[in-house]
Design a protein around this motif. Structure first.
Motif, PDB file in Angstrom:
ATOM      1  N   UNK A  84       1.063  -1.903   0.173  1.00  0.00           N
ATOM      2  CA  UNK A  84      -0.073  -0.020  -0.101  1.00  0.00           C
ATOM      3  C   UNK A  84       0.957   0.981  -0.067  1.00  0.00           C
ATOM      4  N   UNK A  85       1.681   1.516   0.612  1.00  0.00           N
ATOM      5  CA  UNK A  85       2.655   2.356   1.016  1.00  0.00           C
ATOM      6  C   UNK A  85       3.515   2.522   0.189  1.00  0.00           C
ATOM      7  N   UNK A  86       4.211   1.507  -0.635  1.00  0.00           N
ATOM      8  CA  UNK A  86       4.726   2.096  -2.321  1.00  0.00           C
ATOM      9  C   UNK A  86       4.209   2.066  -3.436  1.00  0.00           C
ATOM     10  N   UNK A  87       3.204   1.715  -3.375  1.00  0.00           N
ATOM     11  CA  UNK A  87       2.110   1.928  -4.606  1.00  0.00           C
ATOM     12  C   UNK A  87       1.608   3.675  -4.440  1.00  0.00           C
ATOM     13  N   UNK A  88       1.130   3.562  -3.444  1.00  0.00           N
ATOM     14  CA  UNK A  88       0.914   5.624  -3.057  1.00  0.00           C
ATOM     15  C   UNK A  88       2.091   6.384  -3.151  1.00  0.00           C
ATOM     16  N   UNK A  89       3.741   5.684  -2.305  1.00  0.00           N
ATOM     17  CA  UNK A  89       4.655   6.286  -1.872  1.00  0.00           C
ATOM     18  C   UNK A  89       4.963   6.516  -3.970  1.00  0.00           C
ATOM     19  N   UNK A  90       5.352   5.778  -4.237  1.00  0.00           N
ATOM     20  CA  UNK A  90       6.227   6.237  -5.951  1.00  0.00           C
ATOM     21  C   UNK A  90       5.109   6.998  -6.776  1.00  0.00           C
ATOM     22  N   UNK A  91       4.001   6.319  -6.548  1.00  0.00           N
ATOM     23  CA  UNK A  91       3.049   7.227  -7.448  1.00  0.00           C
ATOM     24  C   UNK A  91       3.572   9.140  -7.050  1.00  0.00           C
ATOM     25  N   UNK A  92       3.123   9.170  -6.584  1.00  0.00           N
ATOM     26  CA  UNK A  92       3.806  10.057  -5.219  1.00  0.00           C
ATOM     27  C   UNK A  92       5.111  11.106  -5.587  1.00  0.00           C
ATOM     28  N   UNK A  93       6.486  10.178  -5.238  1.00  0.00           N
ATOM     29  CA  UNK A  93       7.238   9.578  -6.014  1.00  0.00           C
ATOM     30  C   UNK A  93       7.588  10.889  -7.246  1.00  0.00           C
ATOM     31  N   UNK A  94       6.920   9.859  -8.882  1.00  0.00           N
ATOM     32  CA  UNK A  94       7.104  10.394  -9.877  1.00  0.00           C
ATOM     33  C   UNK A  94       5.769  11.277  -9.985  1.00  0.00           C
ATOM     34  N   UNK A  95       4.636  11.526  -9.484  1.00  0.00           N
ATOM     35  CA  UNK A  95       4.314  12.392  -9.866  1.00  0.00           C
ATOM     36  C   UNK A  95       4.561  13.922  -9.343  1.00  0.00           C
ATOM     37  N   UNK A  96       5.729  14.289  -8.238  1.00  0.00           N
ATOM     38  CA  UNK A  96       6.339  15.456  -7.886  1.00  0.00           C
ATOM     39  C   UNK A  96       7.819  15.092  -8.571  1.00  0.00           C
ATOM     40  N   UNK A  97       8.421  13.554  -9.558  1.00  0.00           N
ATOM     41  CA  UNK A  97       9.424  14.641 -10.318  1.00  0.00           C
ATOM     42  C   UNK A  97       9.424  14.187 -11.560  1.00  0.00           C
ATOM     43  N   UNK A  98       8.330  15.223 -12.780  1.00  0.00           N
ATOM     44  CA  UNK A  98       7.707  14.760 -14.101  1.00  0.00           C
ATOM     45  C   UNK A  98       8.569  14.009 -14.913  1.00  0.00           C
ATOM     46  N   UNK A  99      10.343  14.833 -14.520  1.00  0.00           N
ATOM     47  CA  UNK A  99      11.237  13.931 -15.876  1.00  0.00           C
ATOM     48  C   UNK A  99      11.485  12.754 -15.186  1.00  0.00           C
ATOM     49  N   UNK A 100      10.976  12.250 -14.160  1.00  0.00           N
ATOM     50  CA  UNK A 100      11.444  11.227 -13.953  1.00  0.00           C
ATOM     51  C   UNK A 100      10.379  10.018 -14.706  1.00  0.00           C
ATOM     52  N   UNK A 101       9.565  10.714 -14.453  1.00  0.00           N
ATOM     53  CA  UNK A 101       7.793   9.903 -15.099  1.00  0.00           C
ATOM     54  C   UNK A 101       8.241  10.114 -16.226  1.00  0.00           C
ATOM     55  N   UNK A 102       8.102  10.965 -16.947  1.00  0.00           N
ATOM     56  CA  UNK A 102       8.393  10.750 -18.233  1.00  0.00           C
ATOM     57  C   UNK A 102       9.365   9.846 -18.400  1.00  0.00           C
TER      58      UNK A 102
END
Length: 388
Positions: free
Chosen positions: A233-251
C-alpha cells in the motif's frame, strides 16, 4: 543496556520525519542508545548488513518482544532451523514461479476492477481509494482469507503494526492490536473447513497442507497481514507520489527508458516502508568500541541504511538513475522478506503501470498537503489526485 552513547530524540518529530535524526546519528553516533525507544539503534548500512546475518548474536527470537506477545510466535521471530522449516512451508505460496503463474493475473483483475470503479470520478484520495483496497484485495487472495472485507484487512494490519511498534506502551494502541488479532482468528476459523477440504495456493492453504501446528499457522497469517498490507500500500502510493513530483523521471518511465521496477526499488530505498527490524542480543558482543550484553534490544534501522552516504550519493534524493543494488529495503539476511516477489509484482508489474495507463494526465491536487508519517513503518497518509 549497551555501552553505546546515549542520544535523546523527539519522538513526535522522529515519527514525522526520522531522516534528519538518522543522518545525525550516522555522522555522530552510528550505534546509539535511544532511551525514548528503549533500544540501541544500528544506523550504518555496513553494521546492519553484517549484523543481520549473525543470528547467533543478533537473534530474532524474542520471547518477551511485542510481536510474540501480541501476534504469536511466527517465523520472523525464530532463527535457524525453526525459522527455515516454516519458511520452506510457505514458499510454495509466494515463490517467484507461483507469483508469476498464479497470483499476477489475480492482482491484475483486482487493479482493473478498482480502477474501472474510480475512472468516472476524475479525482480521489489515491491512498484511500486505490492503494489501500488494491493491496488489501491482493492480500485477501494470498492469505486465503477471502471471507473478510478489504477494509478489515487494512484496519487489522494497521492495528497490528501499530501494536508491535508501540514501544511507549500506549494501552489504547495495544487494545486495538488485540481486537485486530481476534478478528483475524475468527476469519481463519471460518475458512478452515473450506481450505482443509480443498487446499489451494494461498498461505493458509499451503500451511494447512504442510501439517504446520495451528498456533504457528495463526501466527504466520498475522505476520503476513501485518507486513503484507502496509508495505505494498505504502509503496504504491509513495512511488506514484515520487513520480508525480519528479515529472522528468516519470516521463522516462512512461517512455520505457526506465522500468517500473526501478521506480519501485528506488522508492523503497528512498523512503523504506519498513524502516526497522528489532533484534535481541543473545551473547556478549562488541562492535568497535560499543559493547552489547545479553538481552539488550537492538533496532536495525533499514531506513537509515538505505540513506547511508557511504553507499549512496545524494542519498536524500529520489533518483531513478541510481544503482539500487545496495538497498536493503527487504532485509539483508536469512529473514529477507518472503513476500518480496509478490510485493514487486503487485507494485511494479501491475499497480503502477495500470494506474498511469488508465488514469490519463494523473496529477496531484494541491487543495490539501500530502502527509507522510512513521519511522518503523513509513508511508503516505493521503494523496489527493485528479486525472482527465
Amino acid at each position: 543496556m549497551s555501552t553505546a552513547p546515549r542520544i535523546d530524540i523527539d519522538v513526535a518529530a522522529f515519527w514525522s520525519d526520522p531522516y534528519p535524526t538518522l543522518a545525525k546519528l550516522r555522522q555522530d553516533a552510528p550505534i546509539a542508545f535511544v532511551p525514548q525507544l528503549g533500544s540501541t539503534l544500528l544506523c550504518s548500512r555496513e553494521d546492519i548488513f553484517i549484523s543481520e546475518k549473525q543470528i547467533d548474536v543478533f537473534s530474532s527470537h524474542q520471547p518477551a518482544g511485542l510481536m510474540n506477545r501480541l501476534m504469536g510466535h511466527n517465523m520472523m521471530r525464530k532463527d535457524g532451523e525453526a525459522h527455515l522449516s516454516e519458511r520452506k512451508a510457505i514458499f510454495p505460496a509466494v515463490s517467484p514461479k507461483t507469483v508469476k503463474s498464479y497470483w499476477t493475473a489475480q492482482f491484475q483483475a483486482h487493479a482493473d476492477r478498482i480502477i474501472a470503479e474510480l475512472e468516472p470520478a476524475g479525482a480521489c484520495d489515491f491512498v484511500r481509494d486505490f492503494a489501500l483496497p488494491f493491496s488489501a484485495e491482493c492480500l485477501k487472495s494470498i492469505t486465503g482469507l477471502t471471507n473478510m472485507r478489504f477494509q478489515d484487512m487494512n484496519a487489522w494490519s494497521q492495528g497490528m503494526i501499530d501494536g508491535i511498534a508501540n514501544y511507549i506502551g500506549d494501552p489504547a494502541v495495544e487494545a486495538r492490536c488485540h481486537a485486530a488479532t481476534s478478528g483475524i482468528d475468527a476469519a481463519i476459523d471460518d475458512m478452515l473447513p473450506v481450505l482443509s477440504k480443498k487446499p489451494d495456493q494461498s498461505l493458509l492453504g499451503v500451511m494447512l497442507a504442510s501439517g504446520m501446528p495451528m498456533e504457528s499457522v495463526r501466527a504466520n497469517i498475522k505476520l503476513s497481514i501485518s507486513g503484507g498490507q502496509n508495505e505494498p500500500r505504502d509503496a504504491i502510493a509513495g512511488t506514484a507520489w515520487a513520480l508525480l513530483t519528479h515529472p522528468d523521471q516519470l516521463r522516462s518511465v512512461m517512455d520505457g527508458k526506465i522500468p517500473w521496477m526501478q521506480a519501485f526499488e528506488e522508492y523503497a530505498r528512498w523512503i523504506s516502508p519498513i524502516g526497522m527490524s528489532p533484534r535481541r542480543i543473545a551473547k556478549p558482543w562488541q562492535i568497535r568500541d560499543v559493547a552489547f550484553a545479553p538481552e539488550d534490544r537492538v533496532f536495525l534501522m533499514f531506513g537509515s541504511a538505505n540513506r547511508d552516504e557511504k553507499h549512496f550519493e545524494r542519498a536524500d534524493e529520489f533518483d531513478l538513475g541510481r544503482d539500487t543494488s545496495k538497498s536493503i529495503a527487504f532485509g539483508a539476511g536469512p529473514h529477507f522478506c518472503a513476500g518480496a516477489w509478490a510485493s514487486r509484482a503487485m507494485v511494479a508489474d501491475v499497480a503502477l503501470p495500470a494506474v498511469f495507463a488508465r488514469l490519463k494526465n494523473l496529477r496531484i491536487v494541491e487543495n490539501e498537503p500530502v502527509r507522510i508519517g512513521g519511522w518503523a513503518f513509513r508511508g503516505l497518509l493521503n494523496l489527493p489526485v485528479a486525472w482527465g
